[in-house]
Design an enzyme around this catalytic site. Structure first.
Site, PDB file in Angstrom:
ATOM      1  N   GLU A 132      45.248  55.961  43.835  1.00  0.00           N
ATOM      2  CA  GLU A 132      45.399  56.291  42.322  1.00  0.00           C
ATOM      3  C   GLU A 132      45.156  57.816  42.200  1.00  0.00           C
ATOM      4  OE1 GLU A 132      43.563  53.226  40.100  1.00  0.00           O
ATOM      5  OE2 GLU A 132      44.666  51.405  41.282  1.00  0.00           O
ATOM      6  N   ASN A 173      48.245  55.158  47.892  1.00  0.00           N
ATOM      7  CA  ASN A 173      47.800  54.167  47.039  1.00  0.00           C
ATOM      8  C   ASN A 173      48.482  54.484  45.224  1.00  0.00           C
ATOM      9  OD1 ASN A 173      48.523  50.932  47.080  1.00  0.00           O
ATOM     10  ND2 ASN A 173      46.317  51.467  46.199  1.00  0.00           N
ATOM     11  N   HIS A 209      52.042  46.022  40.357  1.00  0.00           N
ATOM     12  CA  HIS A 209      51.629  45.476  39.258  1.00  0.00           C
ATOM     13  C   HIS A 209      52.509  45.331  37.778  1.00  0.00           C
ATOM     14  CE1 HIS A 209      47.708  44.925  40.843  1.00  0.00           C
ATOM     15  NE2 HIS A 209      48.306  46.267  41.434  1.00  0.00           N
ATOM     16  N   GLU A 237      49.757  45.589  46.294  1.00  0.00           N
ATOM     17  CA  GLU A 237      49.212  44.446  45.529  1.00  0.00           C
ATOM     18  C   GLU A 237      50.108  44.296  44.530  1.00  0.00           C
ATOM     19  OE1 GLU A 237      46.175  47.089  43.453  1.00  0.00           O
ATOM     20  OE2 GLU A 237      45.927  48.265  45.279  1.00  0.00           O
ATOM     21  N   ASP A 239      51.559  41.996  42.505  1.00  0.00           N
ATOM     22  CA  ASP A 239      51.640  40.659  40.913  1.00  0.00           C
ATOM     23  C   ASP A 239      53.441  40.669  39.879  1.00  0.00           C
ATOM     24  OD1 ASP A 239      49.611  42.106  39.485  1.00  0.00           O
ATOM     25  OD2 ASP A 239      48.633  41.434  40.238  1.00  0.00           O
TER      26      ASP A 239
HETATM   27  O1  G3I Z   1      30.164  41.952  41.784  1.00  0.00           O
HETATM   28  C1  G3I Z   1      30.154  41.922  40.171  1.00  0.00           C
HETATM   29  C2  G3I Z   1      29.057  40.546  40.433  1.00  0.00           C
HETATM   30  O2  G3I Z   1      27.860  41.110  40.750  1.00  0.00           O
HETATM   31  C3  G3I Z   1      28.844  40.499  38.550  1.00  0.00           C
HETATM   32  O3  G3I Z   1      28.161  39.530  38.784  1.00  0.00           O
HETATM   33  C4  G3I Z   1      30.718  40.634  37.935  1.00  0.00           C
HETATM   34  C5  G3I Z   1      30.355  40.133  36.647  1.00  0.00           C
HETATM   35  O4  G3I Z   1      31.742  40.977  35.290  1.00  0.00           O
HETATM   36  O5  G3I Z   1      31.332  41.051  38.131  1.00  0.00           O
HETATM   37  C6  G3I Z   1      31.125  42.110  39.884  1.00  0.00           C
HETATM   38  O6  G3I Z   1      32.431  42.502  39.621  1.00  0.00           O
HETATM   39  C7  G3I Z   1      33.365  42.701  39.690  1.00  0.00           C
HETATM   40  C8  G3I Z   1      34.124  43.025  41.078  1.00  0.00           C
HETATM   41  O7  G3I Z   1      35.358  43.093  40.888  1.00  0.00           O
HETATM   42  C9  G3I Z   1      34.141  42.081  41.872  1.00  0.00           C
HETATM   43  O8  G3I Z   1      34.596  40.658  41.747  1.00  0.00           O
HETATM   44  C10 G3I Z   1      34.559  43.893  38.557  1.00  0.00           C
HETATM   45  O9  G3I Z   1      32.775  42.897  37.383  1.00  0.00           O
HETATM   46  C11 G3I Z   1      35.162  43.850  38.406  1.00  0.00           C
HETATM   47  O10 G3I Z   1      35.810  44.581  37.869  1.00  0.00           O
HETATM   48  C12 G3I Z   1      36.237  43.681  39.588  1.00  0.00           C
HETATM   49  O11 G3I Z   1      37.439  44.116  39.484  1.00  0.00           O
HETATM   50  C13 G3I Z   1      37.886  44.206  40.651  1.00  0.00           C
HETATM   51  C14 G3I Z   1      39.019  45.402  39.591  1.00  0.00           C
HETATM   52  O12 G3I Z   1      40.069  46.236  41.065  1.00  0.00           O
HETATM   53  C15 G3I Z   1      37.947  46.656  39.428  1.00  0.00           C
HETATM   54  O13 G3I Z   1      38.969  47.691  39.256  1.00  0.00           O
HETATM   55  C16 G3I Z   1      39.274  43.236  41.209  1.00  0.00           C
HETATM   56  O14 G3I Z   1      38.531  42.180  41.379  1.00  0.00           O
HETATM   57  C17 G3I Z   1      40.250  43.659  42.365  1.00  0.00           C
HETATM   58  O15 G3I Z   1      40.949  43.065  41.961  1.00  0.00           O
HETATM   59  C18 G3I Z   1      40.660  45.123  41.648  1.00  0.00           C
HETATM   60  O16 G3I Z   1      41.780  45.636  42.138  1.00  0.00           O
HETATM   61  C19 G3I Z   1      42.794  46.709  41.791  1.00  0.00           C
HETATM   62  C20 G3I Z   1      42.585  47.741  42.922  1.00  0.00           C
HETATM   63  O17 G3I Z   1      41.407  48.226  43.629  1.00  0.00           O
HETATM   64  C21 G3I Z   1      43.464  49.683  42.776  1.00  0.00           C
HETATM   65  N1  G3I Z   1      44.285  49.050  42.360  1.00  0.00           N
HETATM   66  C22 G3I Z   1      44.670  47.779  40.795  1.00  0.00           C
HETATM   67  C23 G3I Z   1      43.681  46.617  41.112  1.00  0.00           C
HETATM   68  C24 G3I Z   1      43.372  45.606  40.090  1.00  0.00           C
HETATM   69  O18 G3I Z   1      42.784  45.881  38.964  1.00  0.00           O
END
Ligand code: G3I
Length: 317
Positions: A132, A173, A209, A237, A239
């Site tokens: 990004e 990406n 997405h 990615e 969806d």
């Molecule tokens: O690990 C912590 C955990 O300790 C905590 O208790 C919990 C409370 O909210 O948060 C957890 O972290 C989260 C993490 O996912 C793991 O579940 C973060 O808050 C959350 O923001 C994070 O979201 C991820 C997101 O990227 C962040 O930018 C998504 O799972 C993940 O699927 C998403 O993936 C991105 C790609 O990397 C790049 N392209 C877009 C895509 C979708 O946003």
């Protein structure tokens, strides 16, 4: 019905894959589907390899989660996509709030990329080395890397990745490059100039997405424009979300939309495969980010196949 990766391979592709995350791996109903490489021939860690998780303090490496997913791919006989080396998001605070010079941050980017890519040398099909880098208007995203190093952070990371694992495909990406416009043009220009300068770049990931009923008509032609530059492409990615509640009509449109996306990859010889950003609504990132939207994946939250599943199979056929 045909299994998804089986269908992709029958179409001559390398894989159909999915993202997954460590917290999901204790769900045996989920892992039963995930672990079968007839379903998914490739996996991507949704979070485990990101900078905040692998190097939370400078020089302190935490590999447990990333290793778990790399080992899972090995055990299951699945390709692994590494995600990611350099991204503005999910950075540890030591990176975002460090007082860097061009030289010191360059060393940090090189070191992080080298350690991460080396750790999985020989195990990763492709790395999202850069994730990004652009704003939607095609200008570079203003982040710590760009603001300190300028656009040179991109070749710096790509060269470090190549040196660390010469056999891994190196990708940039991005999202919203599936639509004709400034952002796609910026990425095309970047790839062209990297190629011209001899910087290692092997592929472009189109995140994809999408929204039900709004799959970009330009998807196939944009993939062809990238492959014409001498790189491969992948849908990394995928969806296709909808405004909830889901209805039969929306699920049918979603089936058509999945078919359309998969058909575009099938039609482009340089499109190596498609990854869904997790395969079940149970674990999709969408509802937590887009309030009131969801149901974006091919399996519902009870792990039952949706019409979208058949749309994917139809797309590969
Ligand atoms: O690990 C912590 C955990 O300790 C905590 O208790 C919990 C409370 O909210 O948060 C957890 O972290 C989260 C993490 O996912 C793991 O579940 C973060 O808050 C959350 O923001 C994070 O979201 C991820 C997101 O990227 C962040 O930018 C998504 O799972 C993940 O699927 C998403 O993936 C991105 C790609 O990397 C790049 N392209 C877009 C895509 C979708 O946003």
């Amino acid at each position: 019905t045909v299994a998804l990766n089986t269908a992709a391979k029958a179409a001559g592709k390398l894989y159909m894959g999915t993202a997954t995350d460590n917290g999901e791996l204790t769900d045996t109903a989920y892992t039963t589907i995930l672990d079968n490489n007839a379903n998914f021939g490739q996996i991507t860690p949704a979070n485990a390899m990101k900078w905040e998780n692998t190097e939370p303090e400078q020089g302190t490496w935490t590999w447990t989660n990333a290793d778990q997913i790399a080992n899972l791919a090995k055990t299951n006989g699945q390709l692994l996509r590494g995600h990611n080396c350099v991204w503005y998001n999910q950075l540890p605070s030591w990176v975002t709030s460090g007082s860097w010079t061009n030289a010191t941050l360059t060393a940090v980017v090189q070191d992080h990329t080298t350690e991460l890519v080396s750790r999985y040398k020989g195990q990763v099909y492709a790395w999202d080395v850069i994730n990004e880098p652009f704003n939607d208007d095609g200008t570079y995203r203003s982040d710590v890397f760009y603001n300190t190093i300028g656009p040179a952070y991109i070749p710096i990371a790509l060269r470090a990745a190549r040196a660390a694992d010469p056999n891994a495909k190196l990708y940039i990406n991005e999202y919203n490059i599936e639509y004709t416009g400034s952002k796609a043009t910026a990425m095309l220009n970047l790839v062209e100039s990297l190629k011209a300068e001899g910087v290692p770049i092997d592929g472009v990931g189109l995140q994809s997405h999408f929204i039900v009923g709004e799959v970009p008509t330009s998807l196939q032609s944009i993939m062809e424009q990238f492959t014409a530059l001498g790189v491969e492409v992948a849908i990394t990615e995928l969806d296709i979300r909808m405004t909830l509640p889901e209805t039969a009509a929306l699920l049918e449109q979603q089936k058509t939309d999945y078919d359309t996306v998969i058909s575009a990859c099938r039609a482009v010889s340089g499109c190596v495969g498609v990854t869904v950003w997790d395969f079940t609504d149970k674990y999709s990132w969408v509802p937590s980010t887009f309030s009131g939207q969801g149901a974006a994946t091919p399996y519902d939250s009870n792990l039952v196949k949706k019409p979208a599943y058949d749309g994917i199979v139809a797309g590969w056929q």
